[in-house]
Design a protein around this motif. Structure first.
Motif, mmCIF file in Angstrom:
data_model
loop_
_atom_site.group_PDB
_atom_site.id
_atom_site.type_symbol
_atom_site.label_atom_id
_atom_site.label_comp_id
_atom_site.label_asym_id
_atom_site.label_seq_id
_atom_site.Cartn_x
_atom_site.Cartn_y
_atom_site.Cartn_z
ATOM 1 N N SER A 1 -7.296 5.677 0.968
ATOM 2 C CA SER A 1 -6.987 5.133 -0.357
ATOM 3 C C SER A 1 -7.440 6.087 -1.454
ATOM 4 C CB SER A 1 -7.646 3.762 -0.530
ATOM 5 O OG SER A 1 -9.060 3.848 -0.419
ATOM 6 N N SER B 1 -12.089 4.388 -5.082
ATOM 7 C CA SER B 1 -11.770 3.820 -3.777
ATOM 8 C C SER B 1 -12.935 3.004 -3.233
ATOM 9 C CB SER B 1 -11.368 4.916 -2.787
ATOM 10 O OG SER B 1 -12.315 5.969 -2.786
ATOM 11 N N MET C 1 1.252 5.253 -7.262
ATOM 12 C CA MET C 1 0.373 5.387 -8.419
ATOM 13 C C MET C 1 0.946 6.273 -9.519
ATOM 14 S SD MET C 1 -2.509 3.762 -8.637
ATOM 15 C CE MET C 1 -3.171 4.803 -9.940
ATOM 16 N N TYR D 1 -4.881 7.796 -4.245
ATOM 17 C CA TYR D 1 -5.171 7.518 -5.650
ATOM 18 C C TYR D 1 -5.398 8.805 -6.433
ATOM 19 C CZ TYR D 1 -7.633 5.334 -9.632
ATOM 20 O OH TYR D 1 -8.032 4.920 -10.875
#
Length: 450
Positions: A389, A142, A262, A393
């Motif tokens: 983020s 990130s 993702m 992720y």
């Protein structure tokens, strides 16, 4: 608590040269992914032989994959820890800390005793080092993505966001290329197994070599200055006391969507890199039959596929900037669903079919992975972007990457050596990603400094 920096006091944040942004975001993730791939390769080639009791090869392989997956559990914790620092203290120093953590853990793996000399202490220490690797990678990605996207020129965030993503294929090539060189220097009489010298000491070289790469990465990272987006957050007094709490209170929907964005990427990624190495090398007459390639041949085939991974990671950027992240990923995810359905006929078509399978899988990997460097950071405002983020992720790494190799081996075993159900598993996970993309919104036109 408000953080004050020289740039914040002056009201103007210094700009990072574009070349420095590209190199810093690329070099760091290359090193991080190199470290991760070195472990992934050793998890197939070395650890089942050296870190577990002898007897059942399938059990040892599953145990090795379980430790491999353990790192994914540590990744969200790393995302929270480094995300907190990155949103409160800045991107630069946080990235340096993540890189150091990963580098030290990887170097120490190269010094670990084996099961023969230390008994159960050996796999226990391996778990600790693997958790440290995952913890570090939880903060690395990130931060690198933010360095790229927060410093990108207007209308080019997706292009710049592909550079940290490019670290994955480059790290793979360096890691596996080094293993190939060592295997060639220490040849084995049995092509299905590493040589005695390789198992005794040769496998340690890639882990120890990571120290050299980390020094290079630190030199590049320390030359960075903070992004305008973070400096603006500091200047306006908008730094959050507890970024994690703010993320869950104000952007929980984005967390959920980003996690499922993702999912297909992670499952495809680890099936094509970790599972495929086991399946490709397994003998056709083994208890768990595979394709029967020797290690060198199959890894060279994989490296050819990974070249397409890198090329299409870069190609995905212009597509995502022009068409939008969401539309690009919807089409790519549909293609991944179809790809999972055609595994069996492709892999049954001999070397040509296997090579086509590798190229197509890694091409789709590049097209789905590339836009994520821009998409996930764009889901969150600047003051919680590192945390938000990073959590999306890395939580996805548990749902996808942590269990993918383990589930794949179980499905491979259940299918009597057929990859059919493994492909169906990929298609099913891609279906969940497709649903999340259809529920989400386009982000390419947001103001990255807000």
């Amino acid at each position: 608590m408000t953080v004050t920096t020289p740039a914040a006091l002056s009201g103007v944040a210094p700009a990072n040269p574009r070349s420095r942004v590209i190199v810093a975001s690329l070099v760091g993730t290359t090193i991080e992914f190199y470290d991760f791939y070195v472990y992934a390769t050793a998890a197939v080639l070395v650890f089942p032989h050296l870190f577990f009791p002898p007897g059942n090869e399938t059990t040892a392989l599953l145990a090795s994959f379980a430790i491999f997956g353990a790192a994914m559990i540590a990744r969200p914790l790393g995302a929270i820890f480094f995300g907190h620092l990155g949103d409160k203290r800045g991107r630069k120093n946080t990235l340096v800390g993540a890189l150091l953590t990963m580098g030290i853990a990887t170097f120490l793996i190269g010094l670990l005793p084996t099961y023969e000399t230390a008994g159960w202490l050996a796999p226990a220490l391996l778990v600790v080092m693997r958790l440290a690797q995952g913890f570090a990678l939880g903060g690395e990605w990130s931060g690198a993505a933010l360095v790229a996207t927060e410093n990108a020129p207007p209308k080019k965030r997706a292009i710049y966001g592909t550079f940290p993503q490019l670290g994955a294929p480059i790290g793979f090539i360096i890691a596996n290329g080094l293993f190939l060189l060592i295997a060639a220097a220490l040849p084995s009489d049995d092509p299905s197994k590493p040589s005695a010298a390789f198992l005794e000491w040769g496998w340690r070289i890639p882990f120890l070599f990571s120290a050299v790469m980390v020094i290079v990465g630190l030199w590049v990272r320390l030359s960075l200055v903070e992004s305008t987006a973070f400096e603006k957050t500091v200047r306006t007094g908008n730094v959050q006391k507890i970024p994690l709490a703010t993320v869950f209170r104000t952007h929980w929907k984005e967390l959920v969507l980003g996690t499922f964005y993702m999912l297909a990427t992670y499952v495809l990624f680890y099936l094509m890199t970790t599972f495929s190495l086991s399946y490709g090398r397994a003998a056709t007459n083994a208890p768990l039959p595979g394709l029967g390639y020797d290690y060198t041949t199959f890894v060279l085939m994989m490296i050819i596929g990974v070249v397409f991974f890198g090329i299409f990671t870069l190609i995905s950027g212009p597509f995502a900037d022009k068409l939008g992240r969401r539309k690009t990923l919807i089409w790519v995810t549909l293609a991944i669903i179809v790809f999972g359905l055609v595994w069996t006929p492709m892999l049954a078509a001999g070397t040509v079919g296997v090579m086509a399978w590798l190229i197509l899988g890694f091409t789709l990997m590049g097209m789905t992975f590339g836009p994520m460097g821009a998409l996930l950071p764009e889901l969150f405002p600047a003051n919680i972007r590192y945390t938000g983020s990073g959590i999306s992720y890395n939580v996805s790494s548990i749902l996808g990457a942590a269990v993918a190799p383990f589930i794949a081996v179980a499905l491979w075993s259940t299918g009597g050596g057929s990859p059919f159900w493994v492909g169906i598993y990929l298609s099913a996970m891609a279906g969940l990603t497709l649903i999340s993309l259809l529920l989400g919104k386009e982000t390419k036109d947001i103001d990255i400094e807000k």
